[in-house]
Design a protein around this motif. Structure first.
Motif, PDB file in Angstrom:
ATOM      1  N   GLY A 174       1.045  -1.494  -0.268  1.00 29.96           N
ATOM      2  CA  GLY A 174       0.165   0.115   0.010  1.00 29.96           C
ATOM      3  C   GLY A 174       1.262   1.473   0.405  1.00 29.96           C
ATOM      4  N   ILE A 175       0.309   2.296  -1.033  1.00 30.69           N
ATOM      5  CA  ILE A 175       1.245   3.297  -0.594  1.00 30.69           C
ATOM      6  C   ILE A 175       0.378   4.267  -0.468  1.00 30.69           C
ATOM      7  N   VAL A 176       0.423   5.224   0.160  1.00 31.55           N
ATOM      8  CA  VAL A 176      -0.854   6.411   0.617  1.00 31.55           C
ATOM      9  C   VAL A 176      -0.431   7.485   0.173  1.00 31.55           C
ATOM     10  N   LEU A 177      -1.847   7.521  -0.488  1.00 22.54           N
ATOM     11  CA  LEU A 177      -2.040   9.402  -1.363  1.00 22.54           C
ATOM     12  C   LEU A 177      -2.813  10.453  -0.867  1.00 22.54           C
ATOM     13  N   LYS A 178      -3.108   9.753   0.175  1.00 18.98           N
ATOM     14  CA  LYS A 178      -3.879  11.105   0.805  1.00 18.98           C
ATOM     15  C   LYS A 178      -3.583  11.121   2.437  1.00 18.98           C
ATOM     16  N   GLY A 179      -4.032  11.849   3.292  1.00 16.93           N
ATOM     17  CA  GLY A 179      -4.370  11.742   4.323  1.00 16.93           C
ATOM     18  C   GLY A 179      -3.341  11.132   5.466  1.00 16.93           C
ATOM     19  N   THR A 180      -3.461  11.240   6.198  1.00 15.77           N
ATOM     20  CA  THR A 180      -3.409  10.163   7.627  1.00 15.77           C
ATOM     21  C   THR A 180      -3.746   9.129   8.369  1.00 15.77           C
ATOM     22  N   GLY A 181      -3.126   8.015   8.837  1.00 14.79           N
ATOM     23  CA  GLY A 181      -4.359   7.707   9.352  1.00 14.79           C
ATOM     24  C   GLY A 181      -3.381   5.911   9.807  1.00 14.79           C
ATOM     25  N   ARG A 182      -3.896   4.787  11.189  1.00 16.35           N
ATOM     26  CA  ARG A 182      -2.778   4.251  11.117  1.00 16.35           C
ATOM     27  C   ARG A 182      -2.929   1.901  10.642  1.00 16.35           C
ATOM     28  N   ILE A 183      -2.703   1.840  10.700  1.00 21.35           N
ATOM     29  CA  ILE A 183      -2.198   0.488   9.707  1.00 21.35           C
ATOM     30  C   ILE A 183      -2.343  -0.560  11.364  1.00 21.35           C
ATOM     31  N   GLN A 184      -2.376  -1.765  10.804  1.00 21.03           N
ATOM     32  CA  GLN A 184      -2.414  -2.340  12.036  1.00 21.03           C
ATOM     33  C   GLN A 184      -2.278  -3.838  11.581  1.00 21.03           C
ATOM     34  N   ILE A 185      -1.265  -4.349  11.893  1.00 21.65           N
ATOM     35  CA  ILE A 185      -0.864  -5.700  11.811  1.00 21.65           C
ATOM     36  C   ILE A 185      -0.750  -6.991  12.571  1.00 21.65           C
ATOM     37  N   VAL A 186      -1.437  -7.795  12.632  1.00 25.09           N
ATOM     38  CA  VAL A 186      -1.307  -8.766  13.619  1.00 25.09           C
ATOM     39  C   VAL A 186      -1.012 -10.456  12.467  1.00 25.09           C
ATOM     40  N   TYR A 187       1.287 -11.007  13.917  1.00 23.30           N
ATOM     41  CA  TYR A 187       1.063 -11.902  13.708  1.00 23.30           C
ATOM     42  C   TYR A 187       0.272 -12.744  13.880  1.00 23.30           C
ATOM     43  N   PRO A 188       1.149 -14.674  13.373  1.00 24.87           N
ATOM     44  CA  PRO A 188      -0.419 -15.395  13.149  1.00 24.87           C
ATOM     45  C   PRO A 188      -0.324 -15.867  14.422  1.00 24.87           C
ATOM     46  N   ASN A 189       0.852 -15.246  15.643  1.00 20.41           N
ATOM     47  CA  ASN A 189      -0.158 -16.505  16.674  1.00 20.41           C
ATOM     48  C   ASN A 189      -0.659 -14.918  18.054  1.00 20.41           C
ATOM     49  N   GLY A 190      -1.007 -14.186  17.337  1.00 12.06           N
ATOM     50  CA  GLY A 190      -2.362 -13.665  17.482  1.00 12.06           C
ATOM     51  C   GLY A 190      -1.604 -12.178  18.686  1.00 12.06           C
ATOM     52  N   THR A 191      -0.280 -11.868  18.103  1.00  9.88           N
ATOM     53  CA  THR A 191       0.520 -10.631  18.710  1.00  9.88           C
ATOM     54  C   THR A 191       0.382  -9.704  17.500  1.00  9.88           C
ATOM     55  N   LEU A 192       0.777  -8.167  18.154  1.00  9.80           N
ATOM     56  CA  LEU A 192      -0.112  -7.622  16.860  1.00  9.80           C
ATOM     57  C   LEU A 192       1.907  -7.685  16.993  1.00  9.80           C
ATOM     58  N   ALA A 193       2.153  -7.401  15.429  1.00  9.99           N
ATOM     59  CA  ALA A 193       3.454  -7.024  14.939  1.00  9.99           C
ATOM     60  C   ALA A 193       3.546  -5.510  14.681  1.00  9.99           C
ATOM     61  N   MET A 194       2.653  -4.819  13.972  1.00 11.31           N
ATOM     62  CA  MET A 194       2.334  -3.237  13.938  1.00 11.31           C
ATOM     63  C   MET A 194       1.642  -2.256  13.726  1.00 11.31           C
ATOM     64  N   ASN A 195       1.882  -0.846  14.759  1.00  9.04           N
ATOM     65  CA  ASN A 195       0.211  -0.321  15.051  1.00  9.04           C
ATOM     66  C   ASN A 195       0.574   0.490  14.676  1.00  9.04           C
ATOM     67  N   ALA A 196       1.410   1.762  13.578  1.00 11.97           N
ATOM     68  CA  ALA A 196       1.817   2.369  13.049  1.00 11.97           C
ATOM     69  C   ALA A 196       1.593   3.550  12.053  1.00 11.97           C
ATOM     70  N   GLY A 197       1.652   5.064  12.450  1.00 12.04           N
ATOM     71  CA  GLY A 197       1.031   5.793  12.189  1.00 12.04           C
ATOM     72  C   GLY A 197       1.694   5.871  10.090  1.00 12.04           C
ATOM     73  N   VAL A 198       0.921   6.349   9.830  1.00  9.14           N
ATOM     74  CA  VAL A 198       1.183   6.919   8.652  1.00  9.14           C
ATOM     75  C   VAL A 198       1.123   7.531   7.674  1.00  9.14           C
ATOM     76  N   ARG A 199       0.972   8.005   7.109  1.00  5.88           N
ATOM     77  CA  ARG A 199       0.972  10.173   6.151  1.00  5.88           C
ATOM     78  C   ARG A 199       1.155   9.694   4.455  1.00  5.88           C
ATOM     79  N   GLU A 200       1.221  10.334   3.638  1.00  5.50           N
ATOM     80  CA  GLU A 200       1.478  10.703   2.399  1.00  5.50           C
ATOM     81  C   GLU A 200       2.741  10.061   2.295  1.00  5.50           C
ATOM     82  N   GLY A 201       3.008   9.849   1.572  1.00  4.16           N
ATOM     83  CA  GLY A 201       4.042   8.846   0.501  1.00  4.16           C
ATOM     84  C   GLY A 201       4.346   7.469   1.441  1.00  4.16           C
ATOM     85  N   ASP A 202       4.153   7.843   2.918  1.00  7.53           N
ATOM     86  CA  ASP A 202       4.550   6.015   3.201  1.00  7.53           C
ATOM     87  C   ASP A 202       4.186   4.652   2.642  1.00  7.53           C
ATOM     88  N   VAL A 203       4.732   3.517   2.900  1.00  9.25           N
ATOM     89  CA  VAL A 203       4.873   1.830   1.830  1.00  9.25           C
ATOM     90  C   VAL A 203       4.778   1.424   2.556  1.00  9.25           C
TER      91      VAL A 203
END
Length: 455
Positions: free
Chosen positions: A340-369
């Protein structure tokens, strides 16, 4: 005696509190370390300059992977930026490209089934360049910069020296043409020109892979050629490959190198069909009707069933638009890796590992990949200060059927029953009440999970 017992009790309480606080601190520190490590793996913020000149640049983020792990990314994301009236000189790659025009307009010319095909690309267009196909990009605008986002598909045949490799057909000192690698006697014989002419051809270009098309002597030939209408180009190419009368000596001086290279790359009968009407057209993603829409956003997906050229690269393209505060419900891609490439705005991406733990909880903005491995649950949430738009690519050109884990018509709804209730250790009625609490599907309304803004 009583005072001693009271004192011992207080000591035990204080010790227990200390142990609890230390454990909590270690847990929070470990969780924070995991999230930070997750951002390093899944949030791709390191841009590398592949090409950089006064006329433009190509930058790339390498797909993340962990050595010795199944977290491997077979795709990189490129950003091509070209100043007005500029040219990305002819080349071919060892990797498939899928182009998405983010800003501006472009003209792309490439060899398609031994024909030269030219297409005009505008904002929102998707176009594919197969690996090994010679192509060039031109920004004809007088005042608007061209910005293209592209997927770089790293195949098993890729050289791997710098994730992908450009082979420049045109070139000189900088960049060097692939022709320069041949022995000069051999090459002059192949082109049927003198070694003096050959040396002139291979040493005049010094401006880099992206050049301005005006005010430069060594790009004059390309400027004149590119400025012509298609039927004029056809007539010109016929003339310079001797379909018509030989060019005059004056014309010969400016056209011999293009004639010889085209004659080498194309068969004579192929040049007759130089207009390239068999080549595919571009597909505009913005003009496509949403594949899903509700009050909180929409999704557009483009795969090989809608645009057959994607079958060559094996990738699909998508656009997601979320209204402020809304959320793409937690889901899984069972058939593809997603970028994913953020084209507009800001937000948050959450990704979870298979074992049910949080892998990433990151704020993203325009231009982030960012990228999400196949099977990993994830969700996207728009901040409450405005809409959030993401464009991206997936590693399968077949129709992707993401499995939504929550919401109406989700996996949680489909599995609802005594077995699923037993898995959670609750009764069916309580499970039904929980699964029916969310009335929306796919894109969910604003909630407390929506970030107000990025820190």
């Amino acid at each position: 005696m009583g005072n001693r017992r009271t004192l011992l009790f207080l000591v035990l309480v204080l010790f227990s509190a200390l142990v609890a606080s230390v454990c909590a601190y270690e847990y929070e520190e470990k969780e924070s370390e995991q999230r930070t490590q997750g951002e390093k793996w899944f949030l791709l913020r390191q841009l590398h300059n592949v090409v950089k000149t006064d006329a433009g640049s190509m930058r790339m983020v390498k797909g993340g992977y962990r050595r010795g792990s199944y977290l491997h990314s077979p795709m990189h994301i490129g950003f091509i930026s070209m100043e007005p009236n500029s040219l990305f000189i002819p080349q071919y790659l060892d990797s498939d490209l899928v182009l998405f025009v983010h800003h501006g307009e472009a003209r792309v010319g490439h060899i398609y089934r031994d024909e030269l095909a030219e297409r005009h690309l505008k904002h929102g267009d998707v176009y594919t360049i197969p690996a090994g196909s010679a192509f060039y990009l031109e920004n004809r605008a007088e005042s608007e910069r061209l910005c293209i986002i592209c997927s770089i598909d790293i195949t098993s045949e890729s050289m791997g020296w710098h994730a992908f490799q450009s082979f420049f057909i045109g070139g000189g000192v900088h960049p060097a043409s692939v022709l320069a690698g041949f022995d000069h006697n051999t090459l002059s014989t192949a082109l049927n020109v003198s070694t003096e002419e050959l040396n002139s051809l291979l040493t005049r270009q010094t401006s880099g892979p992206i050049v301005h098309l005006s005010g430069s002597h060594h790009t004059n030939m390309w400027s004149k050629f590119l400025a012509q209408e298609p039927h004029q180009k056809l007539a010109h190419l016929k003339r310079i490959v001797n379909f018509q009368d030989e060019a005059s000596p004056k014309e010969e001086e400016s056209t011999w190198s293009l004639r010889k290279i085209l004659f080498t790359l194309l068969n004579r009968e192929d040049v007759v069909q130089i207009l390239g009407h068999k080549a595919p057209s571009a597909y505009n993603l913005y003009n496509r009707k949403p594949d899903f829409r509700n009050d909180y956003g929409w999704i557009k997906k483009l795969d090989e069933s809608d645009y057959s050229p994607l079958r060559q690269s094996g990738n699909a393209v998508y656009l997601v638009s979320l209204s402020q505060g809304s959320m793409m419900a937690p889901h899984v891609n069972p058939t593809a890796i997603e970028y994913g490439i953020v084209l507009k705005g800001t937000g948050r991406i959450q990704i979870v590992y298979p074992n049910g733990t949080l892998a990433m909880n990151a704020g993203v903005r325009e231009g982030d990949v960012f990228w999400v491995p196949r099977y990993f649950p994830f969700c996207q949430t728009a901040s409450t200060n405005g809409p959030f738009q993401i464009a991206g690519f997936t590693t399968s050109a077949r129709r992707n059927h993401p499995q939504f884990l929550v919401g109406r018509n989700s996996v949680m709804q489909s599995l609802r029953g005594p077995e699923f209730a037993a898995a959670f250790g609750i009764g069916e009625k309580r499970l039904k009440r929980i699964t029916n609490a969310q009335h929306e599907q796919v894109i969910l309304p604003s909630s407390s999970a929506a970030p107000a803004d990025l820190v």
